[in-house]
Enzyme design. Structure first.
Site, PDB file in Angstrom:
ATOM      1  N   PHE A 294       7.028  51.304  45.400  1.00 23.88           N
ATOM      2  CA  PHE A 294       5.600  51.017  45.625  1.00 23.88           C
ATOM      3  C   PHE A 294       5.522  49.593  46.156  1.00 23.88           C
ATOM      4  O   PHE A 294       5.832  48.640  45.436  1.00 23.88           O
ATOM      5  CB  PHE A 294       4.860  51.150  44.294  1.00 23.88           C
ATOM      6  CG  PHE A 294       3.370  50.930  44.357  1.00 23.88           C
ATOM      7  CD1 PHE A 294       2.521  51.950  44.758  1.00 23.88           C
ATOM      8  CD2 PHE A 294       2.816  49.720  43.978  1.00 23.88           C
ATOM      9  CE1 PHE A 294       1.142  51.765  44.778  1.00 23.88           C
ATOM     10  CE2 PHE A 294       1.446  49.524  43.995  1.00 23.88           C
ATOM     11  CZ  PHE A 294       0.599  50.551  44.401  1.00 23.88           C
TER      12      PHE A 294
ATOM     13  N   THR B 140       2.738  44.120  46.698  1.00 23.39           N
ATOM     14  CA  THR B 140       2.791  42.667  46.565  1.00 23.39           C
ATOM     15  C   THR B 140       3.449  42.011  47.777  1.00 23.39           C
ATOM     16  O   THR B 140       4.426  42.525  48.330  1.00 23.39           O
ATOM     17  CB  THR B 140       3.583  42.295  45.292  1.00 23.39           C
ATOM     18  OG1 THR B 140       2.960  42.908  44.171  1.00 23.39           O
ATOM     19  CG2 THR B 140       3.624  40.785  45.098  1.00 23.39           C
TER      20      THR B 140
ATOM     21  N   PRO C 129       4.591  37.911  49.574  1.00 18.97           N
ATOM     22  CA  PRO C 129       4.967  36.558  49.136  1.00 18.97           C
ATOM     23  C   PRO C 129       3.782  35.667  48.786  1.00 18.97           C
ATOM     24  O   PRO C 129       3.870  34.834  47.886  1.00 18.97           O
ATOM     25  CB  PRO C 129       5.739  36.010  50.343  1.00 18.97           C
ATOM     26  CG  PRO C 129       6.342  37.216  50.973  1.00 18.97           C
ATOM     27  CD  PRO C 129       5.311  38.296  50.805  1.00 18.97           C
TER      28      PRO C 129
ATOM     29  N   GLY D 206      -0.459  38.168  45.078  1.00 15.92           N
ATOM     30  CA  GLY D 206      -0.057  38.785  43.831  1.00 15.92           C
ATOM     31  C   GLY D 206      -1.191  39.630  43.291  1.00 15.92           C
ATOM     32  O   GLY D 206      -1.442  40.743  43.749  1.00 15.92           O
TER      33      GLY D 206
ATOM     34  N   ILE E 196       9.464  43.827  45.110  1.00 22.74           N
ATOM     35  CA  ILE E 196       9.352  45.269  45.211  1.00 22.74           C
ATOM     36  C   ILE E 196      10.449  45.927  44.379  1.00 22.74           C
ATOM     37  O   ILE E 196      11.635  45.793  44.676  1.00 22.74           O
ATOM     38  CB  ILE E 196       9.430  45.738  46.679  1.00 22.74           C
ATOM     39  CG1 ILE E 196       8.354  45.024  47.513  1.00 22.74           C
ATOM     40  CG2 ILE E 196       9.289  47.246  46.751  1.00 22.74           C
ATOM     41  CD1 ILE E 196       6.949  45.151  46.982  1.00 22.74           C
TER      42      ILE E 196
ATOM     43  N   GLN F 183      13.362  35.591  15.841  1.00 28.18           N
ATOM     44  CA  GLN F 183      13.327  34.518  14.845  1.00 28.18           C
ATOM     45  C   GLN F 183      13.982  34.969  13.543  1.00 28.18           C
ATOM     46  O   GLN F 183      14.728  34.216  12.913  1.00 28.18           O
ATOM     47  CB  GLN F 183      11.871  34.113  14.578  1.00 28.18           C
ATOM     48  CG  GLN F 183      11.703  32.859  13.731  1.00 28.18           C
ATOM     49  CD  GLN F 183      12.003  31.592  14.508  1.00 28.18           C
ATOM     50  OE1 GLN F 183      12.212  31.632  15.726  1.00 28.18           O
ATOM     51  NE2 GLN F 183      12.054  30.474  13.825  1.00 28.18           N
TER      52      GLN F 183
ATOM     53  N   GLY G 168      17.710  34.726  13.526  1.00 27.67           N
ATOM     54  CA  GLY G 168      18.313  33.398  13.596  1.00 27.67           C
ATOM     55  C   GLY G 168      19.118  33.217  14.869  1.00 27.67           C
ATOM     56  O   GLY G 168      18.717  33.685  15.947  1.00 27.67           O
TER      57      GLY G 168
ATOM     58  N   GLU H 142       1.687  45.133  37.409  1.00 27.54           N
ATOM     59  CA  GLU H 142       0.635  46.153  37.378  1.00 27.54           C
ATOM     60  C   GLU H 142      -0.641  45.666  36.689  1.00 27.54           C
ATOM     61  O   GLU H 142      -1.297  46.407  35.949  1.00 27.54           O
ATOM     62  CB  GLU H 142       1.155  47.447  36.732  1.00 27.54           C
ATOM     63  CG  GLU H 142       2.239  48.100  37.562  1.00 27.54           C
ATOM     64  CD  GLU H 142       2.680  49.437  37.020  1.00 27.54           C
ATOM     65  OE1 GLU H 142       1.806  50.230  36.612  1.00 27.54           O
ATOM     66  OE2 GLU H 142       3.893  49.697  37.009  1.00 27.54           O
TER      67      GLU H 142
END
Length: 379
Positions: free
Chosen positions: A123, A126, A128, A131, A157, A332, A335, A359
């Site tokens: 698809f 977009t 450069p 957006g 893409i 977290q 650790g 999307e």
């Protein structure tokens, strides 16, 4: 944690699908990222097609894909492998415009190939310099006899390095902004189409910047109708992005529970610690809240609700943002192991980040929700 499928939003066929997918994942997905991402994606598409799961991605006899089935598939695949989810999702998104707006001949040519895994889809919206503001495309399309010729670039893409068929959006000039955009079908091996740059991201996927130099293309839908087609396609699959995030979050919770239950903390385990229990409770609540929003939005979409944008936006927004939090808490809790390459929670930490962007970024989803609320309030 598949009890969300017992909720009344789903039917027995959805639970049967989930069972088949779980068994398939256990038999076919080892987990982790492959060294050759392109080869891995080709293999995954072929395997998913061979198992019949890619039939979920395409229109069947004129009926759009079942969003609840797509959501179940994406959450199940993402829980096992981010790349498997990617391979599945792009077959749907890449061919979605053909399912929704293609002619009978176009559907007959491409949808069976996409469903079988013979053709890999992409698809290409977009650019450069474009957006979230998708209406300001720069790529041009001009008539040349019976054909259309595309010139310009597309960026970020997915499947750009290996697509056999691309849905491409370009400016044909019927008007300003969205009114002057049309949709096209482009063969992946057509002369003039090249990979200008392979784009490396934190969770490896086949992303590329594509260059179009005199590329011949086939019009998809009506001239000037491309923006509407693009939005319809994205709207169809938006809830499923949240479903993929749900799968990542569920896996993070699984990993946290398993680690906390076995990690020694003095004479007890990490799971016996009150702070750990508080975190696990928060994670589980976030996961269930996301599942509820996804189930509601997918059900509404399948039931043919006229305007499902708010529910879909809420599902994607909450599920992706909360998955980021859940995975961060799992890291977290682990650790140092949590940020060690090769640990599943470290992989999830990299996988989830892009879902808050593609999307429809989280900021855009908040605007969609707010504008819909205001419209309702003022009416």
């Amino acid at each position: 944690m598949t009890d969300w499928l017992d909720w009344p939003f789903f039917e027995p066929r959805h639970r049967e699908l989930a069972d088949r997918l779980v068994r398939w994942c256990e038999a076919n997905l080892a987990g982790g990222h492959a060294d050759d991402v392109d080869a891995a994606c080709r293999s995954l598409v072929a395997a998913l097609g061979g198992a019949g799961f890619l039939n979920l991605c395409v229109a069947n006899g004129g009926t759009p894909p079942d969003v609840r089935s797509l959501a179940i598939a994406r959450s199940t695949l993402a829980r096992a492998s981010g790349l498997a989810d990617f391979a599945f999702a792009m077959q749907g998104l890449g061919s979605g415009a053909i399912s929704l707006s293609g002619s009978a001949a176009q559907k007959a040519e491409w949808l069976p190939k996409v469903a079988s895994g013979e053709a890999i889809a992409a698809f290409a919206l977009t650019e450069p310099e474009t957006g979230s503001d998708a209406a300001n495309l720069a790529m041009t399309a001009r008539r040349d006899g019976e054909d259309w010729v595309l010139d310009g670039e597309k960026s970020y893409i997915s499947n750009g390095t290996l697509a056999d068929v691309l849905t491409v959006f370009a400016r044909t000039g019927e008007g300003e902004g969205a009114r002057g955009i049309s949709a096209f079908i482009v063969h992946g091996n057509v002369p003039g189409l090249s990979v200008a740059e392979r784009i490396e991201v934190i969770a490896p996927h086949p992303l590329a910047r594509l260059k179009f130099e005199g590329v011949r293309a086939e019009l998809l839908g009506a001239e000037g109708g491309g923006f509407k087609i693009a939005m319809q396609t994205l709207n169809l699959f938006r809830v499923t992005v949240g479903a993929a995030a749900l799968g990542f979050a569920q896996r993070a919770l699984d990993e946290a529970l398993a680690f906390a239950s076995t990690r020694k903390l003095g004479n007890l385990t990490l799971a016996d610690n009150a702070v750990t229990q508080e975190r696990l409770g928060e994670m589980a609540t976030s996961v269930d809240a996301s599942a509820l929003l996804i189930a509601r939005a997918a059900w509404q979409q399948d039931m043919g609700k006229a305007d499902n944008r708010r529910a879909a936006a809420m599902a994607k927004l909450h599920a992706t943002e909360e998955a980021q939090r859940v995975i961060d808490m799992a890291v977290q809790l682990h650790g140092g192991l949590g940020v060690t390459k090769g640990a599943k929670v470290e992989e999830l930490y990299r996988e989830i980040r892009a879902l808050r962007i593609y999307e429809g970024a989280s900021e855009v989803q908040r605007m969609v929700i707010a504008r819909d609320l205001l419209k309702e309030h003022r009416s």
